[in-house]
Structures are given as structure tokens and as C-alpha cells.
Design an enzyme around this catalytic site. Structure first.
Site, mmCIF file in Angstrom:
data_model
loop_
_atom_site.group_PDB
_atom_site.id
_atom_site.type_symbol
_atom_site.label_atom_id
_atom_site.label_comp_id
_atom_site.label_asym_id
_atom_site.label_seq_id
_atom_site.Cartn_x
_atom_site.Cartn_y
_atom_site.Cartn_z
ATOM 1 N N MET A 26 0.856 -1.187 0.000
ATOM 2 C CA MET A 26 0.000 0.000 0.000
ATOM 3 C C MET A 26 0.898 1.245 0.000
ATOM 4 S SD MET A 26 -3.431 -0.924 2.054
ATOM 5 C CE MET A 26 -2.875 -0.708 3.709
ATOM 6 N N LEU A 29 6.667 2.870 1.526
ATOM 7 C CA LEU A 29 7.608 1.740 1.608
ATOM 8 C C LEU A 29 8.679 1.939 2.686
ATOM 9 C CD1 LEU A 29 8.058 1.042 -2.204
ATOM 10 C CD2 LEU A 29 6.365 0.087 -0.635
ATOM 11 N N HIS A 33 9.384 -3.719 3.408
ATOM 12 C CA HIS A 33 9.065 -3.910 1.987
ATOM 13 C C HIS A 33 10.334 -4.232 1.191
ATOM 14 C CE1 HIS A 33 5.545 -1.174 3.027
ATOM 15 N NE2 HIS A 33 4.965 -2.260 2.562
ATOM 16 N N ASP A 146 2.096 -9.368 9.703
ATOM 17 C CA ASP A 146 0.652 -9.518 9.499
ATOM 18 C C ASP A 146 0.350 -10.996 9.291
ATOM 19 O OD1 ASP A 146 0.009 -6.572 9.248
ATOM 20 O OD2 ASP A 146 1.481 -6.789 7.667
HETATM 21 O O1 PAF Z 1 -0.283 -5.725 3.825
HETATM 22 C C1 PAF Z 1 -0.664 -4.826 3.041
HETATM 23 O O2 PAF Z 1 0.035 -3.853 2.771
HETATM 24 C C2 PAF Z 1 -2.048 -4.930 2.420
HETATM 25 O O3 PAF Z 1 -2.952 -5.496 3.284
HETATM 26 C C3 PAF Z 1 -2.060 -5.639 1.058
HETATM 27 C C4 PAF Z 1 -1.635 -7.100 1.176
HETATM 28 C C5 PAF Z 1 -1.134 -4.917 0.087
HETATM 29 C C6 PAF Z 1 -3.476 -5.614 0.468
HETATM 30 O O4 PAF Z 1 -3.940 -4.310 0.281
#
Ligand code: PAF
Length: 271
Positions: A26, A29, A33, A146
Site C-alpha cells: 500500500m 515503503l 518492503h 501480518d
Molecule cells: O499488507 C498490506 O500492505 C495490504 O494489506 C495488502 C496485502 C497490500 C493488500 O492491500
């Protein structure tokens, strides 16, 4: 680095590419990431990164509006990392087509974050299902900070017989122990310090619990965390990350799962 804003152009480009490694984001970054991306690049094939702040997974409009964004900075970083493809869809582009697979929402979606963030996981699966349909990646890279999200995406993929493998990637932390997260960008210095104290407290707690499991007392733990400066705790639970159940003895491997607020900023972690 090729940037696509339209699914049709993207699909035309990647139609014949068999081994795509996909990193959904999303934006906003951070080192976490970067680690997912580096991992994806260690696999053979092309790497595709998506950037889309998905409104459907935010249960509060204000949270969606306050979510940190910095597309310019993200693109500089991605260029530096030598990414093959970037997909930055508009809402209409990503939500205006009929997807092949129905979303499969495992019952674990009702636990942990699912208790307080109504519709969150349905929103996550909706967008991920769409990405998988368009991109058909060989691999999808997800962070285990997550863990609930990653588990639910894996279940959906399995149930719908989607030909994509989930690669779970370890949590990357700041020097002070706080897990890297886009939401950290909204923390002030004082809150960042409290977050660090929380992590230290939980690490120590885990060590103590391992010695005497029956001692986990969520009420007192919550009190301690509030005393450290935490505003609110959505949940704090011990979970065996393999069985997803409460551990029954101290020999079982478990992690402490937590979601807490520092003022209006909600952070999650598992230690
Ligand atoms: O973890 C995230 O950044 C979001 O939940 C994802 C997997 C990109 C879905 O929008």
C-alpha cells in the site's frame, strides 16, 4: 522499470511471463518492503510490485485518509531496487472487472484483528483476489508481522486452487525493536519510544511465560502496557502460530499477538 496504471496494458505486457514474483503493497515503503522485494528478486523471474491504498480494508474513513502516502519517494526507491514492473491502479481499474474466484474467508478471520476491524479481511482478500486474477503470479511475498493476513490469503489460495505460492517473510525491525510499518511514519518520537518499550516488555514477558506458562494474565499485562504509555489495547493473546490455538503447555511454541494504540495510531505485532 515499467509503470502501469491500467490493468489491460499491464496484462498485455506480462501475458506470457510465467514466473512472476509479486509483492503487494500500500506504498509508504520501508525496510520491511525492501526485504520482501529483495527476497522476491532472489527467485528466478520478474518482480512486480503493486502500490494501492485499498479503501475497502479500512474500517474507518479517517484511518484511510491518514494512512501515510509518498508515491514519489516510493518510486525512487523502487527504481533503485531495479524492479521490473510496478502496478499503481486507480480504484476503478482494480474494482471494475468480474473476478473468476469468489473470496474464501476462513473462520480465523473472526479472531484477533477481525474482532475490532469489521470487514478488514474481506477487504484485503477482495483486492488480493483481484491482483492474483490479473497478474497470475508464481509467488506472492507477504510479511509475517501480518501473520493473520498471510494465513487468510494462504487459505483463500488453497481453497480456490489458485496456482500461486505464498512466501512468508520474516518481520524486519527498527534498531529499537519496533517492527517496520508504514504506520510508524505517523508516530512522534515519544510514541516511537513507547512502542519500543512495549516490544521490550513483550519479549521479556514471553521469556517469563515460557518458564511458567500458566502465569499469563492478560488483565495485568494490559495494565502494565497502559502504564508504559499505551492508549488502548485491542487484543493481546498467546497463540501457537502453527495450530492457531492457545498453547496448552509451556513446551508448545507460541507467539504473543498484540494490537495496540498510541493515541490514534494502531500498531500490530507478534513476538
Ligand atoms: O499488507 C498490506 O500492505 C495490504 O494489506 C495488502 C496485502 C497490500 C493488500 O492491500
Amino acid at each position: 522499470m515499467k509503470i502501469f496504471k491500467s490493468k489491460h496494458k499491464l496484462q498485455k505486457e506480462i501475458l506470457h511471463i510465467k514466473n512472476i514474483s509479486f509483492v503487494p503493497t500500500m506504498g509508504g515503503l520501508h525496510k520491511g518492503h525492501v526485504s520482501l522485494i529483495r527476497k522476491s528478486q532472489s527467485f528466478k523471474g520478474k518482480t512486480l510490485v503493486s502500490i494501492f491504498v485499498n479503501p475497502k480494508q479500512f474500517n474507518e474513513k479517517k484511518d484511510f485518509l491518514n494512512y501515510p502516502r509518498n508515491l514519489k519517494k516510493d518510486l525512487i526507491l523502487l527504481k533503485h531496487l531495479n524492479i521490473d514492473y510496478i502496478y499503481i491502479p486507480t480504484f476503478k481499474d482494480i474494482f471494475s472487472f468480474k473476478v473468476k474466484n469468489k473470496i474464501y474467508l476462513d473462520s480465523f478471520s473472526k479472531k484477533l484483528c477481525g474482532k475490532t476491524r469489521k470487514g478488514h479481511f474481506k477487504g484485503v482478500l477482495n483486492i488480493v483476489n483481484r491482483f492474483l486474477d490479473l497478474i497470475k503470479p508464481k509467488y506472492i511475498f507477504l510479511g509475517v508481522k501480518d501473520l493473520q493476513q498471510s494465513y487468510l490469503i494462504s487459505k483463500h489460495i488453497l481453497k480456490r486452487k489458485i496456482n500461486t505460492r505464498v512466501i512468508n517473510c520474516k518481520t524486519i525491525r527498527e534498531k529499537n525493536g519496533v517492527a517496520c510499518s508504514t504506520r510508524n511514519k505517523n508516530l512522534n518520537k515519544h510514541q516511537f519510544k513507547i512502542a519500543s518499550k512495549v516490544i521490550k516488555y513483550l519479549k521479556n514477558k514471553k521469556r517469563l511465560i515460557k518458564k511458567k506458562l500458566s502465569n499469563f494474565d492478560s488483565i495485568n499485562t494490559k495494565k502494565d502496557l497502559i502504564n508504559l504509555g499505551v492508549t488502548k489495547i485491542d487484543y493481546i493473546e498467546l497463540i501457537n502460530s502453527k495450530t492457531l490455538r492457545k498453547p496448552r503447555n509451556k513446551r508448545e511454541n507460541f507467539r504473543i499477538f498484540i494490537a495496540f494504540y498510541l493515541n490514534k495510531i494502531r500498531l500490530i505485532d507478534n513476538i
